[in-house]
Design a protein around this motif. Structure first.
Motif: not given
Length: 108
Positions: A12-15, A18-23, A54-57, A59-68
């Motif tokens: 949960l902390e890692a997710a 990652l979300g905060r870094r994407v934001a 949200d850990p239910t997203v 993985l590919g979607t979260a990674f793509e957002a992060a990469a972009l």
């Protein structure tokens, strides 16, 4: 409706991180949530979930957002990533391809 799966505190902390870094990356680029969702190829609702951690997203979607938005997950150097992949493959090659549960004979 599927039952909610328990998640470890670390997951949960890692997710969330990652979300905060994407934001942060999105806002630094002055992109709207809709802009990022369009680039990722998903909905604003899903992007909101990514940014909330949200850990239910998927993985590919979260990674793509992060990469972009420039979140560094792995080395940006392709040769470094390739070398790391080789090392992991070499380690996997010496381990059994399948793991099985060991039968425990606890009859005394």
């Amino acid at each position: 409706m599927e039952a909610k799966r328990p998640r470890s505190k670390v997951t949960l902390e890692a997710a969330r991180l990652l979300g905060r870094r994407v934001a942060l990356g999105r806002r630094e680029r002055r992109w709207t949530l809709a802009d990022l969702a369009e680039r990722v190829g998903t909905s604003e609702v899903t992007m909101r979930k990514v940014e909330r951690g949200d850990p239910t997203v998927a993985l590919g979607t979260a990674f793509e957002a992060a990469a972009l938005v420039g979140v560094r997950l792995f080395s940006h150097d392709a040769s470094v990533r390739a070398r790391e992949a080789e090392l992991v493959d070499a380690r996997l090659a010496v381990l059994p391809a399948r793991t099985r549960r060991r039968a425990v004979d606890d009859d005394f």
